[in-house]
Write an enzyme that holds these catalytic residues in place. Structure first.
Site, short mmCIF file in Angstrom:
data_model
loop_
_atom_site.label_atom_id
_atom_site.label_comp_id
_atom_site.label_asym_id
_atom_site.label_seq_id
_atom_site.Cartn_x
_atom_site.Cartn_y
_atom_site.Cartn_z
N LYS A 195 1.02 -1.19 -0.09
CA LYS A 195 0.14 0.12 -0.06
C LYS A 195 0.57 1.35 0.36
O LYS A 195 1.32 1.06 0.78
CB LYS A 195 -0.76 0.07 0.66
CG LYS A 195 -1.93 1.31 1.30
CD LYS A 195 -2.29 0.83 2.30
CE LYS A 195 -3.60 2.32 2.70
NZ LYS A 195 -4.74 2.58 3.69
N LYS A 248 -2.24 -1.53 -3.21
CA LYS A 248 -2.50 -0.49 -3.73
C LYS A 248 -1.97 0.63 -3.44
O LYS A 248 -1.36 1.20 -2.84
CB LYS A 248 -4.00 -0.55 -2.58
CG LYS A 248 -4.69 0.69 -1.82
CD LYS A 248 -5.56 0.65 -0.28
CE LYS A 248 -6.02 1.93 -0.76
NZ LYS A 248 -6.96 2.09 0.72
N TYR A 313 -15.25 1.01 -6.94
CA TYR A 313 -16.28 1.91 -6.66
C TYR A 313 -16.83 1.59 -8.30
O TYR A 313 -18.00 2.13 -8.11
CB TYR A 313 -15.67 3.15 -6.27
CG TYR A 313 -15.07 3.15 -5.16
CD1 TYR A 313 -15.58 3.15 -3.89
CD2 TYR A 313 -13.50 3.10 -5.33
CE1 TYR A 313 -14.62 3.74 -3.36
CE2 TYR A 313 -13.15 3.75 -4.16
CZ TYR A 313 -13.66 3.47 -2.87
OH TYR A 313 -13.04 3.88 -1.98
#
Length: 325
Positions: A195, A248, A313
């Site tokens: 990340k 990510k 999303y």
């Protein structure tokens, strides 16, 4: 052999033939949809920087999950926004916290929906950092206790999987030990292994209300310039007991998705983060791009890079488009 004997275009001559030789596909099984729980009743707060994304009270979350199940999406990633924040993130591991309430309500209504919970403290701390602080330093080892307690509370509420996103050293091992010692050895861990301290997270901090009150997260999230470090981070998470790993953000880090997949052959998730989503939405609203075509190509690129699961999303829109005949 070469042209004219070999003609690569022969296998591109029709959609039927192209579909027969297609190497990668995005399916409903690949998609994980993020959800944001907030206290109250009948609350559905739109996020201006993320069109189509909302903070929702538990009653509305349950209704949203009905739509998610109907679309064929099988998993969600759950975040929470507390009523109050403090220095020790007490809302994160409160048995009656917002995420814990949401898990129980969703599981009661839709037991088949797979619930993954984000395990972090930044939404719950008054300072907005992902761990305990001393002055302007984010402390690693004291934070592990609180992360493990948060994961345990999620499992006790009925979560199917926990996903630590804090990037503290040793957190996967601490969570694994805590879960195992309390009868939750069957609960998998999906580690945010690589990340990065990315500028692509900006809109997320609007929806999660998690911007740090001082400094930044560069002392614990990864430097975007580093690739080999991602391999070391992922190896450590696997050694500590991670069942799945994650890279990510997604788009700007697809080289790392491929490297992680090739190196470890572990189930690998990609987080198609808020900034990536918002850029597509903004361009689509301007009429500059074909939103459907761009989204599906974007998701396909993550599959091609080696992603087994995509947190996005765009999941609901993608599910609708995949259902169109």
């Amino acid at each position: 052999m070469a042209y004219p004997i070999v003609r690569m275009r022969r296998l591109r001559g029709s959609e039927t033939l192209r579909s027969m030789v297609r190497e990668n596909r995005v399916s409903l099984d690949d998609l994980i949809y993020p959800l944001f729980a907030i206290y109250g009743e009948n609350v559905k707060n739109p996020v201006p920087s993320m069109p189509g994304v909302y903070q929702m009270s538990v009653d509305n979350l349950v209704r949203e999950c009905g739509e998610i199940v109907q679309l064929g999406i099988k998993a969600v990633l759950l975040f929470g926004i507390p009523e109050q924040k403090d220095e020790i993130a007490s809302g994160a591991y409160d048995a009656d916290g917002i995420v814990q309430q949401a898990i129980m309500a969703i599981k009661k209504a839709y037991p088949e929906l797979y619930i993954i919970t984000d395990v972090c403290l930044c939404e719950y701390t008054s300072h907005g950092h992902c761990g305990m602080i001393q002055g302007d330093r984010v402390l690693n080892d004291p934070t592990l206790h609180y992360l493990a307690e948060t994961a345990l509370s999620h499992a006790a509420a009925g979560a199917d999987m926990v996903a630590p996103s804090d990037m503290m050293d040793g957190r996967v091992g601490a969570i694994r030990k805590k879960l195992d010692s309390h009868g939750f050895g069957h609960i998998p861990i999906m580690a945010y292994s690589a990340k990065y301290a990315s500028a692509f997270y900006g809109p997320f901090r609007d929806v999660a209300d998690s911007a740090p009150q001082f400094g930044d997260r560069k002392t614990y999230q990864m430097d975007p310039a580093n690739g080999n470090e991602a391999i070391r981070e992922t190896a450590l998470d696997i050694e500590e007991g991670a069942d799945m790993v994650m890279v990510k953000p997604g788009l700007a880090y697809l080289d790392l998705v491929r490297r992680v997949k090739d190196e470890f052959h572990y189930p690998t998730a990609v987080y198609n983060v808020s900034g990536e989503y918002s850029m597509v939405k903004a361009a689509a609203e301007k009429g500059w791009i074909d939103e459907k075509a761009v989204v599906m190509e974007l998701l396909l690129s993550m599959k091609r890079a080696g992603g087994d699961l995509i947190i996005t999303y765009h999941a609901k829109d993608a599910a609708r488009w995949m259902g169109e005949k």
